[in-house]
Motif scaffolding. Structure first.
Motif, mmCIF file in Angstrom:
data_model
loop_
_atom_site.group_PDB
_atom_site.id
_atom_site.type_symbol
_atom_site.label_atom_id
_atom_site.label_comp_id
_atom_site.label_asym_id
_atom_site.label_seq_id
_atom_site.Cartn_x
_atom_site.Cartn_y
_atom_site.Cartn_z
ATOM 1 N N TRP A 24 37.454 38.802 40.383
ATOM 2 C CA TRP A 24 37.986 37.713 41.195
ATOM 3 C C TRP A 24 36.878 36.762 41.627
ATOM 4 C CZ3 TRP A 24 41.553 40.980 44.906
ATOM 5 C CH2 TRP A 24 42.595 41.517 44.148
ATOM 6 N N TRP A 25 37.180 35.480 41.548
ATOM 7 C CA TRP A 25 36.312 34.359 41.912
ATOM 8 C C TRP A 25 35.244 34.063 40.869
ATOM 9 C CZ3 TRP A 25 39.199 32.185 45.214
ATOM 10 C CH2 TRP A 25 39.873 32.925 46.194
ATOM 11 N N THR A 62 39.275 30.450 36.130
ATOM 12 C CA THR A 62 38.757 31.243 37.243
ATOM 13 C C THR A 62 39.762 32.318 37.590
ATOM 14 O OG1 THR A 62 37.570 29.325 38.133
ATOM 15 C CG2 THR A 62 37.919 31.187 39.625
ATOM 16 N N ALA A 69 41.385 34.915 40.196
ATOM 17 C CA ALA A 69 41.598 34.880 41.640
ATOM 18 C C ALA A 69 42.439 36.087 42.053
ATOM 19 C CB ALA A 69 42.278 33.571 42.042
#
Length: 374
Positions: free
Chosen positions: A186-187, A200, A202
């Protein structure tokens, strides 16, 4: 069975174990679950309930389908166009690039070609008829999102895959070259070399696993595709989470959000959105136009097959949400999309052949499913 996939090992496993989401034996959801998301007064459905074909779980006839290939020959006027091909498979044309989400062309959401939830009807376009794409993104490893027959058919292509941590072990075991696989926590982001297109990963509120013994062995993610001018949010599978406000803050604004609305059950409210929570999620994400996915293709819950779109149509005005609900195979530009016409109320052509309900073993009547199949 090769379709079950493979567990991560070596450097891939080491990277997974370094994730803040890793909990010693697998991944975990880290955001607090809001009270009331899961109705604890409603028991988990049993296997018998799942296998029975009651409550109009399958359409009486094939759904309207369009062939988008001629439209795909023309660039979208606005720079952003989407084609919903079924369930969570969408071709996104964004600022001159093509991204394909959770590609599933197989006949069943299952490790078997003989058993398991069967597709209502064929995809609008055969996989061999698809245009070249620049990226394939896969949110998580459940069978209705990561499809063995489809991946095997893509082995000879050169398209990069972007997916969640650990899912690359399945892809590599099925013949995808390691250099084509890009796994994200994540991120984290991946930018297609030489382009302005990025993906990306998330947060989402879900789980993973292709066998009873591999639950949470890989990560699950939502995904944001961003080009030079536009951004699209894709939920994968998820329950409602306050992380959506943070996603909007860090990765928005969005020109389109694609949120799962089908395969919902009150006992699964913490790991699946359903129509009402999808509208709440859309607001948290900035209330961009909403393209509902994860419906109209497989019977993965006990509700009627058309309950998700009907409930969305009823509830969306109260949220001020603009729905983008094209027919299967219909290429639409969200900025130019018109008011929804409930096309799903008019299945046509010849009726589907009636299928006798599967007869589960006697113990299935009272044995609850340990978790949803997707």
């Amino acid at each position: 069975m090769k379709s079950l996939g493979k567990r991560a090992e070596g450097l891939r496993l080491e990277r997974m174990e370094a994730s803040p989401r890793w909990a010693g034996a697998g991944f975990r959801n880290v955001a607090p679950i809001a009270p009331g998301l899961r109705d604890t007064t409603v028991p988990m459905p049993t296997l018998r309930e799942f296998l029975r074909r009651g409550e109009r779980r399958v359409p009486d006839a094939p759904l309207p389908v369009l062939d988008p290939r001629q439209t795909w020959l023309r660039r979208p006027d606005t720079g952003l166009r989407t084609t919903w091909l079924g369930h969570s498979t969408v071709l996104i044309e964004i600022d001159g690039y093509r991204v394909l989400t959770d590609p599933v062309w197989g006949p069943r959401a299952s490790p078997s070609v003989l058993l398991g939830p069967k597709r209502f009807q064929p995809m609008p376009v055969a996989l061999r008829q698809m245009p070249e794409v620049d990226l394939i993104v896969i949110s998580h490893d459940h069978y209705d999102h990561l499809d063995y027959p489809t991946i095997k058919a893509l082995v000879k292509s050169k398209v990069p895959f972007v997916t969640s941590l650990g899912v690359g072990a399945h892809l590599q075991a099925w013949g995808i070259a390691p250099e084509r696989i890009h796994e994200l926590d994540w991120w984290e982001s991946f930018t297609l070399p030489g382009t302005g297109l990025s993906v990306t990963a998330a947060p989402s509120q879900h789980f993973s696993g292709r066998t009873l013994k591999s639950r949470n062995a890989t990560l699950w993610s939502s995904l944001v595709m961003r080009g030079p001018r536009h951004a699209v949010f894709f939920s994968g599978d998820t329950g409602l989470t306050g992380e959506y406000a943070r996603i909007r803050e860090l990765l928005g604004p969005f020109d389109l959000v694609m949120l799962e609305v089908g395969a919902f059950h009150p006992a699964w409210g913490d790991i699946h959105l359903g129509p009402d929570h999808a509208l709440e999620a859309a607001v948290l994400l900035g209330n961009a136009p909403l393209l509902p996915v994860h419906w109209g293709t497989f019977a993965l819950a006990m509700h009627a097959w058309d309950q998700p779109p009907e409930r969305l149509l009823e509830a969306a005005p109260g949220f001020g949400t603009h729905l983008v609900m094209p027919r299967l195979g219909e290429a639409v530009e969200p900025a130019h999309s018109e008011a929804v016409t409930p096309w799903w109320r008019h299945p046509h052509v010849e009726p589907l052949k009636a299928q006798a309900p599967a007869e589960p073993p006697p113990t299935a009547a009272t044995t609850p499913l340990p978790w949803p199949l997707d």
